[in-house]
Design an enzyme around this catalytic site. Structure first.
Site, short mmCIF file in Angstrom:
data_model
loop_
_atom_site.label_atom_id
_atom_site.label_comp_id
_atom_site.label_asym_id
_atom_site.label_seq_id
_atom_site.Cartn_x
_atom_site.Cartn_y
_atom_site.Cartn_z
N ARG A 221 -9.23 -16.10 51.87
CA ARG A 221 -8.93 -17.22 51.08
C ARG A 221 -9.70 -18.32 51.60
NH1 ARG A 221 -6.51 -13.98 48.44
NH2 ARG A 221 -4.28 -13.62 47.86
N HIS A 269 -14.23 -14.71 43.26
CA HIS A 269 -12.92 -14.13 43.64
C HIS A 269 -12.96 -12.77 42.94
CE1 HIS A 269 -8.72 -14.71 45.23
NE2 HIS A 269 -8.74 -13.29 45.35
P1 NDP Z 1 -2.79 -7.07 55.78
O1 NDP Z 1 -1.55 -7.79 55.92
O2 NDP Z 1 -2.70 -5.67 55.74
O3 NDP Z 1 -3.47 -7.36 57.42
C1 NDP Z 1 -3.62 -8.63 57.96
C2 NDP Z 1 -4.25 -8.45 59.15
O4 NDP Z 1 -4.20 -9.71 59.61
C3 NDP Z 1 -3.46 -7.62 60.21
O5 NDP Z 1 -4.28 -6.86 61.03
C4 NDP Z 1 -2.90 -8.92 61.00
O6 NDP Z 1 -2.53 -8.51 62.56
C5 NDP Z 1 -4.00 -9.85 60.99
N1 NDP Z 1 -3.27 -11.20 61.27
C6 NDP Z 1 -2.49 -11.75 60.74
N2 NDP Z 1 -2.28 -13.06 61.38
C7 NDP Z 1 -2.87 -13.12 62.40
C8 NDP Z 1 -3.32 -14.09 63.43
N3 NDP Z 1 -2.74 -15.35 63.37
N4 NDP Z 1 -4.28 -13.73 64.30
C9 NDP Z 1 -4.91 -12.52 64.34
N5 NDP Z 1 -4.71 -11.65 63.41
C10 NDP Z 1 -3.69 -12.05 62.39
O7 NDP Z 1 -3.60 -7.69 55.03
P2 NDP Z 1 -4.85 -7.04 53.85
O8 NDP Z 1 -5.84 -6.39 54.87
O9 NDP Z 1 -4.16 -6.19 52.78
O10 NDP Z 1 -5.24 -8.45 53.09
C11 NDP Z 1 -5.94 -9.60 53.89
C12 NDP Z 1 -6.24 -10.67 52.94
O11 NDP Z 1 -7.24 -10.39 52.02
C13 NDP Z 1 -4.94 -10.91 52.03
O12 NDP Z 1 -4.00 -11.69 52.68
C14 NDP Z 1 -5.65 -11.68 51.01
O13 NDP Z 1 -5.50 -13.12 51.20
C15 NDP Z 1 -6.99 -11.39 51.08
N6 NDP Z 1 -7.57 -10.44 49.78
C16 NDP Z 1 -8.54 -11.01 49.12
C17 NDP Z 1 -8.88 -10.48 47.92
C18 NDP Z 1 -10.12 -10.93 47.17
O14 NDP Z 1 -10.60 -10.30 46.27
N7 NDP Z 1 -10.72 -11.81 47.74
C19 NDP Z 1 -8.40 -9.14 47.66
C20 NDP Z 1 -7.24 -8.68 48.22
C21 NDP Z 1 -6.82 -9.31 49.40
P3 NDP Z 1 -1.77 -7.30 62.89
O15 NDP Z 1 -2.17 -5.99 62.34
O16 NDP Z 1 -1.62 -7.45 64.34
O17 NDP Z 1 -0.33 -7.72 62.36
C1 OXD Z 2 -5.17 -10.18 46.57
C2 OXD Z 2 -6.41 -11.10 45.79
O1 OXD Z 2 -4.69 -10.90 47.31
O2 OXD Z 2 -6.70 -10.58 44.49
O3 OXD Z 2 -4.99 -9.52 46.12
O4 OXD Z 2 -6.85 -12.22 46.25
#
Ligand code: NDP
Ligand code: OXD
Length: 306
Positions: A221, A269
């Site tokens: 993000r 994006h």
């Molecule tokens: P998940 O919810 O599956 O995973 C999130 C990860 O981040 C977990 O490993 C979690 O740790 C870790 N995490 C969360 N908070 C913290 C913190 N404070 N400190 C350290 N680690 C942390 O998310 P996704 O992998 O599915 O997606 C990640 C992000 O990617 C989405 O939230 C979205 O913003 C972005 N995204 C962007 C897209 C694009 O097109 N650019 C498309 C899709 C998503 P733990 O495993 O220990 O809980």
């Molecule tokens: C998502 C994105 O969060 O598209 O899936 O950014």
């Protein structure tokens, strides 16, 4: 059963068509003020007015992985928020990140420039062992990215909230191990959810802990990155470049410095797109499961924000 669709910045009609054919017994409609209250809703960044009018809604199905836009709204405490489980996103994200890492590692951007000028040039290859890639966030997307990078034999580090063990990934967890993670990551890939804890995490203090000449890839993000801090570290030479797919304001404003910055690559994006057919089928299956009283995956923990 009633299903409301409320999508900003995209056309709802194809979703209406897909969900109607997947759930023929349901009444599926595109929400507008005054629409009946639905049981479930399929949404992307809906307005507060939608939530306020739809009191009684049981489930919000987000048509993306990141739920930050939803959790900024005032939501009834009993409303379940459900994210997409992969649905074809992780392979796209792995392609995008590997492309960006390899383009930088092999200096393909510099070769492209030389070729445009008619130059037949060679550059000294970098050592792969010097190019450790650190993936922030080891969830659905980050874990897939880490695994795919290993196929190219880059050393891979990962950072998450809770401790993890992933084969051949040097895993770090929590704030107490953030500095060690940053210090050992020549390329930093951000795949964290946007939460109160992670907002502005790509700031000067943290990015200055990366090794000299580090490269930053932000695919999560825009609000994770402090833009001025990135520009300062590029200017000072501590960072060698960045690939950015997400921005504080989207679309990126026409006069934004990132568009033309020589060390920044911008994409709109697009690193992992929502694939409608796969996503609608996943949501329809979850609605059927809920209807039969079965548990579903992808429930968001509203306290942690992801
Ligand atoms: P998940 O919810 O599956 O995973 C999130 C990860 O981040 C977990 O490993 C979690 O740790 C870790 N995490 C969360 N908070 C913290 C913190 N404070 N400190 C350290 N680690 C942390 O998310 P996704 O992998 O599915 O997606 C990640 C992000 O990617 C989405 O939230 C979205 O913003 C972005 N995204 C962007 C897209 C694009 O097109 N650019 C498309 C899709 C998503 P733990 O495993 O220990 O809980
Ligand atoms: C998502 C994105 O969060 O598209 O899936 O950014």
């Amino acid at each position: 059963m009633k299903i409301a669709i409320c999508l900003t910045q995209m056309k709802p009609e194809p979703w209406l068509e897909s969900l109607t054919s997947l759930l023929p017994e349901a009444e599926v409609f595109v929400w507008q003020p005054g629409s009946p209250v639905a049981d479930h809703a399929v949404v992307w960044a809906p307005p507060q007015a939608f939530i306020d009018e739809q009191a009684g809604l049981k489930t919000l199905f987000n048509i993306g992985a990141g739920v930050d836009a939803l959790l900024q709204l005032r939501l009834p405490s009993e409303l379940q928020v459900v994210r997409l489980d992969d649905a074809g996103m992780s392979v796209q994200m792995a392609e995008y990140v590997c492309h960006a890492v390899i383009r930088h590692f092999r200096e393909f951007d510099a070769y492209e420039r030389d070729v445009r000028e008619g130059k037949w040039s060679y550059r000294k290859p970098h050592l792969r062992s010097d190019f450790s890639v650190g993936v922030m966030g080891l969830g659905v997307l980050g874990a897939r990215v880490a695994k795919t990078l290993q196929a190219f034999e880059f050393p891979v580090n990962g950072w998450s909230r809770s401790a993890k063990q992933l084969p051949d990934v040097q895993c770090f967890a929590g704030m107490q191990q953030l500095d060690a993670f940053l210090a050992s990551s020549r390329v930093l890939v951000n795949l964290l959810p946007l939460t109160a804890e992670t907002e502005n995490i790509l700031n000067k203090t943290n990015m200055a802990k990366l090794p000299p000449q580090a490269y930053v890839i932000n695919v999560a993000r825009g609000r994770h990155l402090v833009e001025e801090d990135l520009l300062d570290l590029l200017e000072s030479g501590h960072l060698s470049g960045a690939t950015l797919d997400v921005f504080r304001t989207e679309p990126l404003p026409a006069d934004h410095v990132f568009w033309t910055h020589p060390k920044i690559t911008v994409t709109p994006h697009t690193s992992a797109r929502t694939l409608r057919e796969e996503s609608a089928a996943q949501i329809a299956n979850k609605i059927k499961a809920l209807d039969q009283g079965h548990p579903i995956s992808g429930l968001v923990d509203r306290r942690t924000g992801y």
